[in-house]
Design an enzyme around this catalytic site. Structure first.
Site, short mmCIF file in Angstrom:
data_model
loop_
_atom_site.label_atom_id
_atom_site.label_comp_id
_atom_site.label_asym_id
_atom_site.label_seq_id
_atom_site.Cartn_x
_atom_site.Cartn_y
_atom_site.Cartn_z
CG ASP A 73 91.40 51.14 48.34
OD1 ASP A 73 90.41 51.47 47.65
OD2 ASP A 73 91.94 51.91 49.15
CB VAL A 74 86.82 49.13 45.05
CG1 VAL A 74 86.50 47.71 45.45
CG2 VAL A 74 86.15 50.15 45.98
CB SER A 103 80.16 52.16 58.54
OG SER A 103 79.44 51.15 57.91
CE LYS A 163 74.03 51.99 49.60
NZ LYS A 163 74.98 50.87 49.34
CB SER A 220 80.58 43.28 57.39
OG SER A 220 81.68 44.04 57.84
CB THR A 232 77.04 47.94 59.83
OG1 THR A 232 76.79 49.26 59.37
CG2 THR A 232 76.13 46.97 59.10
CE1 TYR A 266 72.11 55.72 53.75
CE2 TYR A 266 71.00 56.03 51.66
CZ TYR A 266 71.84 55.30 52.47
OH TYR A 266 72.41 54.14 51.99
#
Ligand code: 1JT
Length: 257
Positions: free
Chosen positions: A65-66, A197, A164, A19, A195, A157
């Site tokens: 958990d956001v 992910s 982003k 991470s 990473t 992406y």
């Protein structure tokens, strides 16, 4: 030189040793910060508990958990109880469905778009609001993580690029609204990093190769390099910097043809 002695920083987004948030954790520990980390759920708890055993001092850990407002409230209540006030907050969280990272952008679904925005961009707002409340009178600093696909089209992406872009704009609006309270808000635009992910996303290894060929430094960046830049933005060395996106990308973003 220790930049973070006596400072408390909360880091969102450590999941495993690859991470980016873990590179940031290591750089901040090196500079003497006291740390608080979240883990997303019980499954993640074990891997984060294990990772922090490597650190000289055990950070404060709690679930968050956001996407769950109750968990965010509880996390910050616990944080306040433990530390009183904080000096820094790191947002290193993003998500998009695998099927949205690749293929044609015009096939993006509303659900995929909304989910990427909620987790990758919107979540900065409640975290900054809660974090800033614990930074009163402390010249606090908030840092989030972006990527070049926010401003230029990077094939595949897709929905994350739009998320982003939203995160970078959110950084500027938060910088303006929290600035009068002495809280700075900046984004780091990191080069691509292997990473968990990112691995296995088609086209990702080609992007790493392109950086090695074309970036001024002719290599990819590491989690620790992003961590060092985050430490700078969180420290007093960056006391006059807010609302910016700073590139940690081996210089890739300056190159034209
Ligand atoms: C997420 C993932 C956010 C990968 C990400 C990310 N920001 C940068 N990357 C690396 C990346 C870069 C490119 C790409 C794919 C991945 C994984 C899912 C969670 C959010 O192109 C297809 C250019």
């Amino acid at each position: 030189m220790r930049l973070m002695d006596g400072k408390v920083v909360v880091i969102f987004g450590v999941a495993n040793k690859r991470s980016i948030a873990w590179g940031i954790t290591q750089a901040l520990v090196e500079h003497g910060a006291r740390l608080a980390l979240n883990y997303q759920n019980e499954r993640m708890r074990e891997s984060v508990e294990k990772l922090v055993e490597e650190l000289p001092e055990r950070p404060w850990l709690a679930p968050c958990d956001v996407t769950d407002e109750g968990q965010v409230d509880a996390f910050f209540a616990g944080l306040e109880q433990e530390f009183g006030q904080i000096d820094g907050l790191v947002h290193s969280i993003a998500f998009a469905k695998r099927e949205e990272l690749g293929g044609s952008f015009h096939d993006t679904s509303w659900d995929g778009f909304a989910l990427a925005q909620q987790i990758s961009a919107w979540s900065l707002i409640p975290l900054a609001r809660h974090g800033a409340k614990l930074m009163e009178g402390r010249d606090g600093s908030i840092v989030c993580l972006s990527y070049y696909g926010a401003e230029k089209v990077v094939e595949g992406y897709n929905v994350m690029g739009v998320a982003k872009a939203s995160l970078e704009a959110t950084t500027r609006y938060l910088a303006a609204s929290l600035g009068p309270s002495g809280v700075r808000v900046n984004a780091l635009s990191a080069g691509p990093i292997k990473t968990v992910s990112a691995m296995g996303i088609s086209g990702f290894s080609g992007i790493l190769d392109a950086i090695e060929k074309r970036a001024p430094l002719r290599r990819n960046v590491t989690q620790l390099e992003v961590g060092k830049a985050a430490t700078f933005l969180l420290s007093d060395l960056a006391s006059g910097i807010t609302g910016q996106t700073l590139y940690v990308d081996s210089g890739y973003s300056i190159v034209g043809v």
